[in-house]
Design a protein around this motif. Structure first.
Motif, PDB file in Angstrom:
ATOM      1  N   THR A  76     -13.852  11.349 -16.226  1.00 37.62           N
ATOM      2  CA  THR A  76     -13.048  10.200 -15.828  1.00 37.62           C
ATOM      3  C   THR A  76     -11.588  10.504 -16.152  1.00 37.62           C
ATOM      4  O   THR A  76     -11.289  11.190 -17.137  1.00 37.62           O
ATOM      5  N   PRO A  77     -10.636  10.012 -15.345  1.00 36.60           N
ATOM      6  CA  PRO A  77      -9.229  10.330 -15.576  1.00 36.60           C
ATOM      7  C   PRO A  77      -8.756   9.865 -16.954  1.00 36.60           C
ATOM      8  O   PRO A  77      -9.054   8.751 -17.388  1.00 36.60           O
ATOM      9  N   TYR A  78      -8.035  10.736 -17.621  1.00 36.18           N
ATOM     10  CA  TYR A  78      -7.415  10.404 -18.905  1.00 36.18           C
ATOM     11  C   TYR A  78      -6.146  11.243 -19.005  1.00 36.18           C
ATOM     12  O   TYR A  78      -6.212  12.473 -19.099  1.00 36.18           O
ATOM     13  N   GLY A  79      -4.988  10.588 -18.944  1.00 30.89           N
ATOM     14  CA  GLY A  79      -3.740  11.339 -18.906  1.00 30.89           C
ATOM     15  C   GLY A  79      -3.705  12.187 -17.647  1.00 30.89           C
ATOM     16  O   GLY A  79      -4.037  11.728 -16.557  1.00 30.89           O
ATOM     17  N   ASP A  80      -3.337  13.449 -17.799  1.00 28.08           N
ATOM     18  CA  ASP A  80      -3.326  14.338 -16.629  1.00 28.08           C
ATOM     19  C   ASP A  80      -4.569  15.212 -16.561  1.00 28.08           C
ATOM     20  O   ASP A  80      -4.593  16.228 -15.877  1.00 28.08           O
ATOM     21  N   GLY A  81      -5.629  14.771 -17.259  1.00 30.88           N
ATOM     22  CA  GLY A  81      -6.877  15.530 -17.252  1.00 30.88           C
ATOM     23  C   GLY A  81      -8.083  14.644 -17.044  1.00 30.88           C
ATOM     24  O   GLY A  81      -7.987  13.508 -16.568  1.00 30.88           O
ATOM     25  N   LEU A  82      -9.244  15.182 -17.396  1.00 29.78           N
ATOM     26  CA  LEU A  82     -10.516  14.492 -17.230  1.00 29.78           C
ATOM     27  C   LEU A  82     -11.262  14.471 -18.549  1.00 29.78           C
ATOM     28  O   LEU A  82     -11.280  15.464 -19.293  1.00 29.78           O
ATOM     29  N   LEU A  83     -11.900  13.346 -18.823  1.00 31.49           N
ATOM     30  CA  LEU A  83     -12.610  13.155 -20.075  1.00 31.49           C
ATOM     31  C   LEU A  83     -14.112  13.108 -19.804  1.00 31.49           C
ATOM     32  O   LEU A  83     -14.578  12.361 -18.933  1.00 31.49           O
ATOM     33  N   HIS A  84     -14.865  13.922 -20.552  1.00 28.65           N
ATOM     34  CA  HIS A  84     -16.317  13.988 -20.416  1.00 28.65           C
ATOM     35  C   HIS A  84     -16.957  13.619 -21.754  1.00 28.65           C
ATOM     36  O   HIS A  84     -16.405  13.928 -22.813  1.00 28.65           O
ATOM     37  N   ARG A  85     -18.134  13.032 -21.701  1.00 26.48           N
ATOM     38  CA  ARG A  85     -18.887  12.742 -22.926  1.00 26.48           C
ATOM     39  C   ARG A  85     -20.096  13.667 -22.989  1.00 26.48           C
ATOM     40  O   ARG A  85     -20.771  13.898 -21.993  1.00 26.48           O
ATOM     41  N   ALA A  86     -20.345  14.231 -24.172  1.00 27.90           N
ATOM     42  CA  ALA A  86     -21.472  15.149 -24.357  1.00 27.90           C
ATOM     43  C   ALA A  86     -22.020  14.990 -25.762  1.00 27.90           C
ATOM     44  O   ALA A  86     -21.358  14.447 -26.654  1.00 27.90           O
ATOM     45  N   ALA A  87     -23.225  15.486 -25.964  1.00 29.14           N
ATOM     46  CA  ALA A  87     -23.900  15.360 -27.261  1.00 29.14           C
ATOM     47  C   ALA A  87     -23.676  16.579 -28.151  1.00 29.14           C
ATOM     48  O   ALA A  87     -24.333  16.715 -29.177  1.00 29.14           O
ATOM     49  N   GLY A  88     -22.772  17.468 -27.754  1.00 30.14           N
ATOM     50  CA  GLY A  88     -22.499  18.661 -28.559  1.00 30.14           C
ATOM     51  C   GLY A  88     -21.019  18.973 -28.581  1.00 30.14           C
ATOM     52  O   GLY A  88     -20.257  18.520 -27.721  1.00 30.14           O
ATOM     53  N   ALA A  89     -20.627  19.767 -29.572  1.00 30.37           N
ATOM     54  CA  ALA A  89     -19.223  20.134 -29.740  1.00 30.37           C
ATOM     55  C   ALA A  89     -18.947  21.581 -29.363  1.00 30.37           C
ATOM     56  O   ALA A  89     -17.805  22.033 -29.436  1.00 30.37           O
ATOM     57  N   ALA A  90     -19.980  22.318 -28.964  1.00 28.79           N
ATOM     58  CA  ALA A  90     -19.816  23.734 -28.609  1.00 28.79           C
ATOM     59  C   ALA A  90     -20.564  24.015 -27.313  1.00 28.79           C
ATOM     60  O   ALA A  90     -21.642  23.452 -27.065  1.00 28.79           O
ATOM     61  N   SER A  91     -19.994  24.872 -26.492  1.00 25.55           N
ATOM     62  CA  SER A  91     -20.618  25.218 -25.215  1.00 25.55           C
ATOM     63  C   SER A  91     -21.726  26.243 -25.420  1.00 25.55           C
ATOM     64  O   SER A  91     -21.833  26.890 -26.470  1.00 25.55           O
ATOM     65  N   ALA A  92     -22.517  26.440 -24.373  1.00 27.37           N
ATOM     66  CA  ALA A  92     -23.537  27.491 -24.416  1.00 27.37           C
ATOM     67  C   ALA A  92     -22.886  28.856 -24.579  1.00 27.37           C
ATOM     68  O   ALA A  92     -23.457  29.754 -25.220  1.00 27.37           O
ATOM     69  N   ALA A  93     -21.676  29.039 -24.036  1.00 26.39           N
ATOM     70  CA  ALA A  93     -20.964  30.317 -24.202  1.00 26.39           C
ATOM     71  C   ALA A  93     -20.717  30.597 -25.671  1.00 26.39           C
ATOM     72  O   ALA A  93     -20.828  31.742 -26.128  1.00 26.39           O
ATOM     73  N   ALA A  94     -20.370  29.556 -26.434  1.00 29.40           N
ATOM     74  CA  ALA A  94     -20.160  29.737 -27.869  1.00 29.40           C
ATOM     75  C   ALA A  94     -21.476  30.025 -28.590  1.00 29.40           C
ATOM     76  O   ALA A  94     -21.551  30.898 -29.464  1.00 29.40           O
ATOM     77  N   TRP A  95     -22.535  29.308 -28.212  1.00 34.17           N
ATOM     78  CA  TRP A  95     -23.835  29.553 -28.845  1.00 34.17           C
ATOM     79  C   TRP A  95     -24.350  30.959 -28.560  1.00 34.17           C
ATOM     80  O   TRP A  95     -25.086  31.534 -29.363  1.00 34.17           O
ATOM     81  N   LEU A  96     -23.959  31.536 -27.427  1.00 39.35           N
ATOM     82  CA  LEU A  96     -24.405  32.898 -27.100  1.00 39.35           C
ATOM     83  C   LEU A  96     -23.792  33.946 -28.018  1.00 39.35           C
ATOM     84  O   LEU A  96     -24.242  35.096 -28.031  1.00 39.35           O
ATOM     85  N   ARG A  97     -22.778  33.583 -28.763  1.00 40.73           N
ATOM     86  CA  ARG A  97     -22.204  34.515 -29.746  1.00 40.73           C
ATOM     87  C   ARG A  97     -22.895  34.419 -31.100  1.00 40.73           C
ATOM     88  O   ARG A  97     -22.555  35.159 -32.030  1.00 40.73           O
ATOM     89  N   ASP A  98     -23.851  33.524 -31.231  1.00 44.00           N
ATOM     90  CA  ASP A  98     -24.590  33.315 -32.472  1.00 44.00           C
ATOM     91  C   ASP A  98     -25.823  34.216 -32.462  1.00 44.00           C
ATOM     92  O   ASP A  98     -26.642  34.132 -31.546  1.00 44.00           O
ATOM     93  N   PRO A  99     -25.990  35.097 -33.451  1.00 46.08           N
ATOM     94  CA  PRO A  99     -27.106  36.059 -33.428  1.00 46.08           C
ATOM     95  C   PRO A  99     -28.454  35.471 -33.820  1.00 46.08           C
ATOM     96  O   PRO A  99     -29.469  36.162 -33.726  1.00 46.08           O
TER      97      PRO A  99
END
Length: 334
Positions: free
Chosen positions: A70-93
């Motif tokens: 949804t618009p917020y300032g000059d960007g978009l705001l999303h709601r999610a149940a996590g603070a890290a992306s799958a890309a970040a989790w893929l760096r976890d061994p």
């Protein structure tokens, strides 16, 4: 509006991401803000006509939520149940991190299958995802290029030769204007990647951040985009190059199978076929995975700076073009 406590911030000249713990929310309630980077002109927005295509998957068991911003300032705001992306989790061994990513990829595949099944409105089609426009302008040299991107294009002509570039441009055309048996144009997420996929921190649903890249084209473009991320990971990450030799760690091939298997199973009510034909063409998926890796490479040159690592990418992408991205689609999956 108070976005709450900042958790993370990162970005490029194209896009800035800020993650906040939502005020008053639970332990797994986060707000993700995507805004324009310093080299991008104009705000991030989702045209209402495209947003209307995104299905509400709140009651769809096992599917990721398509978290339209949804618009917020000059960007978009999303709601999610996590603070890290799958890309970040893929760096976890840890093996449990790989299992979390596998679960999230399966949920994303089911969500994409639902999105691809939405009928396009009568009238003008949505335009292709903007990543494809950037790729075409860079590869064809039809638009102004940042100095590092122009340098990359000159080196690409030396490493690839004209034939590989023409093949890549042909695949890009087919991705957004498909032809041939079973090919159709469907709504696309446009940036289905491990960076836009957010696993839940503890409880809650997987989220696939959706919005600014929505477009239309062949379904294989979304599939190849996600699989291209995994192809690049298998090549660049020592952790995942060694995963096949480590007990308990999921390999990139395992993750590819989970993703494609879940996408196919989501349409299994029709014997693996949806109303638009076969669930995917593996050749087109592989080619679209190559488009993803090349787009990532040229976006880095355009919106970051020159790095000699790009020379390694040119050699790697030459291999991918020659093999038509077949490593993105494990044998036995079609």
């Amino acid at each position: 509006m108070d976005l709450g406590v900042p958790v993370a911030e990162y970005g490029t000249g194209l896009q800035v991401t800020r993650v906040h713990r939502a005020p008053g929310g639970g332990a797994g309630d986060f707000l993700w803000w995507h805004g324009p980077g310093p080299r991008r002109v104009g705000p991030l927005r989702v045209p209402a006509r495209r947003a209307a295509l995104v299905p509400d998957l709140g009651s769809a068991e096992g599917a990721a939520l398509l978290a339209t911003g949804t618009p917020y300032g000059d960007g978009l705001l999303h709601r999610a149940a996590g603070a890290a992306s799958a890309a970040a989790w893929l760096r976890d061994p840890r093996p449990q991190a790989g299992r979390l990513v596998a679960h999230s990829l399966a949920a994303a595949a089911r969500a994409l299958r639902a999105l691809h099944g939405v009928s396009l409105h009568p009238g003008p089609r949505p335009s292709p995802p903007p990543g494809m426009r950037r790729l075409r302008e860079w590869a064809a040299g039809t638009g102004p290029l940042a100095p590092a991107a122009a340098r990359l294009r000159r080196r690409a002509r030396e490493v690839w030769g004209g034939d590989r570039t023409e093949r890549l441009l042909g695949w890009a055309d087919d991705a957004v204007h498909p032809s041939g048996p079973g090919a159709s144009v469907v709504p696309l997420h446009g940036w289905a990647s491990t960076g836009s996929l957010v696993p839940p921190r503890s409880r809650g649903r997987v989220a696939l951040l959706t919005g600014e890249d929505l477009g239309a084209g062949r379904r294989e473009l979304d599939l190849g985009w996600m699989l291209g991320d995994l192809v690049e990971l298998a090549w660049s990450s020592p952790l995942h190059r060694a995963a096949g030799e480590s007990a308990g760690l999921l390999s990139v091939t395992d993750l590819q199978r989970v993703f494609l298997g879940a996408y196919g199973a989501a349409g299994s009510e029709g014997g693996g076929r949806g109303h638009a034909g076969p669930f995917c063409d593996p050749v087109a998926v592989g080619r679209c995975a190559v488009l993803r890796v090349v787009t990532h490479m040229q976006d880095f040159a355009t919106y970051c700076e020159w790095s000699d690592e790009l020379l390694h990418y040119l050699a790697f992408t030459a291999e991918l073009i020659d093999e038509e991205g077949r490593r993105a689609v494990p044998r036995g999956v079609s």
